[in-house]
Motif scaffolding. Structure first.
Motif, PDB file in Angstrom:
ATOM      1  N   LEU A  22     -59.370  42.553  20.998  1.00 56.00           N
ATOM      2  CA  LEU A  22     -57.660  42.615  20.974  1.00 56.00           C
ATOM      3  C   LEU A  22     -56.988  43.601  20.461  1.00 56.00           C
ATOM      4  O   LEU A  22     -56.005  44.235  21.215  1.00 56.00           O
ATOM      5  CB  LEU A  22     -57.397  41.276  19.884  1.00 56.00           C
ATOM      6  N   LEU A  23     -57.565  44.257  19.499  1.00 57.47           N
ATOM      7  CA  LEU A  23     -56.804  45.641  18.837  1.00 57.47           C
ATOM      8  C   LEU A  23     -56.938  46.769  19.752  1.00 57.47           C
ATOM      9  O   LEU A  23     -56.120  47.545  20.064  1.00 57.47           O
ATOM     10  CB  LEU A  23     -57.558  46.097  17.691  1.00 57.47           C
ATOM     11  N   TYR A  57     -54.559  46.177  22.744  1.00 54.37           N
ATOM     12  CA  TYR A  57     -53.167  46.116  22.275  1.00 54.37           C
ATOM     13  C   TYR A  57     -52.882  47.897  22.297  1.00 54.37           C
ATOM     14  O   TYR A  57     -51.770  48.289  22.790  1.00 54.37           O
ATOM     15  CB  TYR A  57     -52.979  45.736  21.177  1.00 54.37           C
ATOM     16  N   TYR A 113     -49.939  49.584  24.544  1.00 57.59           N
ATOM     17  CA  TYR A 113     -48.659  50.302  23.995  1.00 57.59           C
ATOM     18  C   TYR A 113     -49.041  51.715  23.890  1.00 57.59           C
ATOM     19  O   TYR A 113     -48.065  52.392  24.667  1.00 57.59           O
ATOM     20  CB  TYR A 113     -48.935  49.854  22.247  1.00 57.59           C
ATOM     21  N   PHE A 114     -49.941  52.316  23.550  1.00 54.90           N
ATOM     22  CA  PHE A 114     -49.840  53.974  23.647  1.00 54.90           C
ATOM     23  C   PHE A 114     -50.329  54.393  24.896  1.00 54.90           C
ATOM     24  O   PHE A 114     -49.646  55.521  25.298  1.00 54.90           O
ATOM     25  CB  PHE A 114     -50.995  54.403  22.557  1.00 54.90           C
ATOM     26  N   PHE A 149     -47.210  51.993  27.880  1.00 52.24           N
ATOM     27  CA  PHE A 149     -45.846  51.928  27.544  1.00 52.24           C
ATOM     28  C   PHE A 149     -45.268  53.108  27.038  1.00 52.24           C
ATOM     29  O   PHE A 149     -44.346  53.775  27.663  1.00 52.24           O
ATOM     30  CB  PHE A 149     -45.588  50.815  26.271  1.00 52.24           C
ATOM     31  N   ALA A 150     -46.028  53.947  26.110  1.00 48.97           N
ATOM     32  CA  ALA A 150     -45.420  54.765  25.316  1.00 48.97           C
ATOM     33  C   ALA A 150     -45.571  56.429  25.932  1.00 48.97           C
ATOM     34  O   ALA A 150     -44.841  57.208  25.645  1.00 48.97           O
ATOM     35  CB  ALA A 150     -45.941  55.001  23.871  1.00 48.97           C
ATOM     36  N   THR A 151     -46.635  56.732  26.845  1.00 50.14           N
ATOM     37  CA  THR A 151     -46.651  57.783  27.141  1.00 50.14           C
ATOM     38  C   THR A 151     -46.552  58.305  28.662  1.00 50.14           C
ATOM     39  O   THR A 151     -46.840  59.216  29.098  1.00 50.14           O
ATOM     40  CB  THR A 151     -48.450  58.386  26.719  1.00 50.14           C
ATOM     41  N   HIS A 152     -46.445  57.046  29.437  1.00 49.20           N
ATOM     42  CA  HIS A 152     -46.162  57.472  30.867  1.00 49.20           C
ATOM     43  C   HIS A 152     -44.855  57.981  31.013  1.00 49.20           C
ATOM     44  O   HIS A 152     -43.716  57.414  30.979  1.00 49.20           O
ATOM     45  CB  HIS A 152     -46.216  56.197  31.766  1.00 49.20           C
ATOM     46  N   ALA A 153     -44.695  59.536  31.486  1.00 51.92           N
ATOM     47  CA  ALA A 153     -43.643  60.331  31.773  1.00 51.92           C
ATOM     48  C   ALA A 153     -43.219  59.702  33.193  1.00 51.92           C
ATOM     49  O   ALA A 153     -43.959  59.381  33.933  1.00 51.92           O
ATOM     50  CB  ALA A 153     -43.950  61.514  31.659  1.00 51.92           C
ATOM     51  N   HIS A 164     -39.984  59.001  30.498  1.00 52.47           N
ATOM     52  CA  HIS A 164     -39.735  57.883  29.688  1.00 52.47           C
ATOM     53  C   HIS A 164     -38.195  58.153  29.397  1.00 52.47           C
ATOM     54  O   HIS A 164     -37.439  59.251  29.390  1.00 52.47           O
ATOM     55  CB  HIS A 164     -40.548  57.909  28.624  1.00 52.47           C
TER      56      HIS A 164
END
Lengths: 67, 173
Positions: free
Chosen positions: A46-47, A50, A54-55, A58-62, A64
């Motif tokens: 799960l960790l 997740y 997230y990283f 969600f967060a690093t796909h340019a 953004h």
């Protein structure tokens, strides 16, 4: 947990072990390591998923949003 | 109440998990400085007149400075203007601010595989600012069901090197 077996109280003359009755186990002696391992593996999965979601997704796909 | 030590362990781990989820999100919005789409505060548009008045009457790209362009885009049944009839051309590595609204129903704006994603709501102006890191063609999808041809509602953003960006199609300020 005490079980209620009618045969034992009728004086059959056999012991609990001999009649095949499951033995009483105090709570603290019950050690479900298999369950712990499965729960732990699921927890780690799960960790990791997740963090991946997230990283990486969600967060690093340019590109953004920057403002 | 007597609680088995294994039970205590996974009650504790569950609390750690919740703390980790909250912590990761806080980390993203502070240390990593992530942003979410905004709404131009206090600025509403009338969906009935948005096609004839204001900047959305002439959707397209406007220049703010050499490093900053803005795009007024309409999401409507069932196309993006600009972007659907012909690709929207934008310069790479340049700050681009999108202003988007809808004259009819709720739409979505998503560039798949990127962090660009917002809902486009009639009467509100959704804004987001980005830089396209490289010259390539990006797709745009509507991700809110908006009607019978929703599945055809798509657009293209053609990102070109800044030196090749043709400014003759810009809308005058």
């Amino acid at each position: 947990m005490p079980t209620d077996e009618p045969e034992a109280s009728t004086g059959g003359g056999t012991t609990d072990e001999a009649s095949g009755k499951a033995r009483d186990l105090p709570l603290d002696e019950f050690q479900p390591y298999g369950t712990l391992a499965v729960t732990g593996a699921y927890f780690v999965l799960l960790l990791v998923l997740y963090a991946l979601l997230y990283f990486v997704e969600f967060a690093t796909h340019a590109p953004h949003i920057i403002e | 109440m007597h609680v088995h030590r294994f039970e205590k362990l996974w009650i504790g781990l569950s609390l750690v998990l919740i703390a980790a989820f909250i912590g990761i999100v806080l980390f993203g919005f502070t240390v990593m400085d992530l942003k979410v789409p905004g709404v131009e505060t206090g600025e509403t548009v009338d969906p009935a007149t948005v096609l004839s008045e204001g900047p959305f009457a002439q959707p397209g790209v406007r220049k703010i400075s050499d490093d900053h362009y803005e795009v007024y885009m309409l999401a409507q049944q069932f196309l993006f203007r600009p972007g659907s009839a012909q690709p929207l051309t934008l310069p790479a590595r340049t700050k681009i601010t999108f202003h988007m609204t809808s004259p009819d129903v709720m739409h979505g704006f998503e560039v798949p595989g990127s962090g660009l994603n917002t809902t486009v709501i009639p009467g509100q102006v959704a804004t987001l600012t980005t830089r396209f890191p490289e010259a390539k063609t990006y797709g745009v999808l509507c991700h809110q069901y908006c009607g019978s041809a929703h599945h055809n509602m798509q657009a293209e953003i053609e990102v070109v090197p800044p030196s090749e960006f043709d400014e003759s199609n810009l809308i005058a300020q």
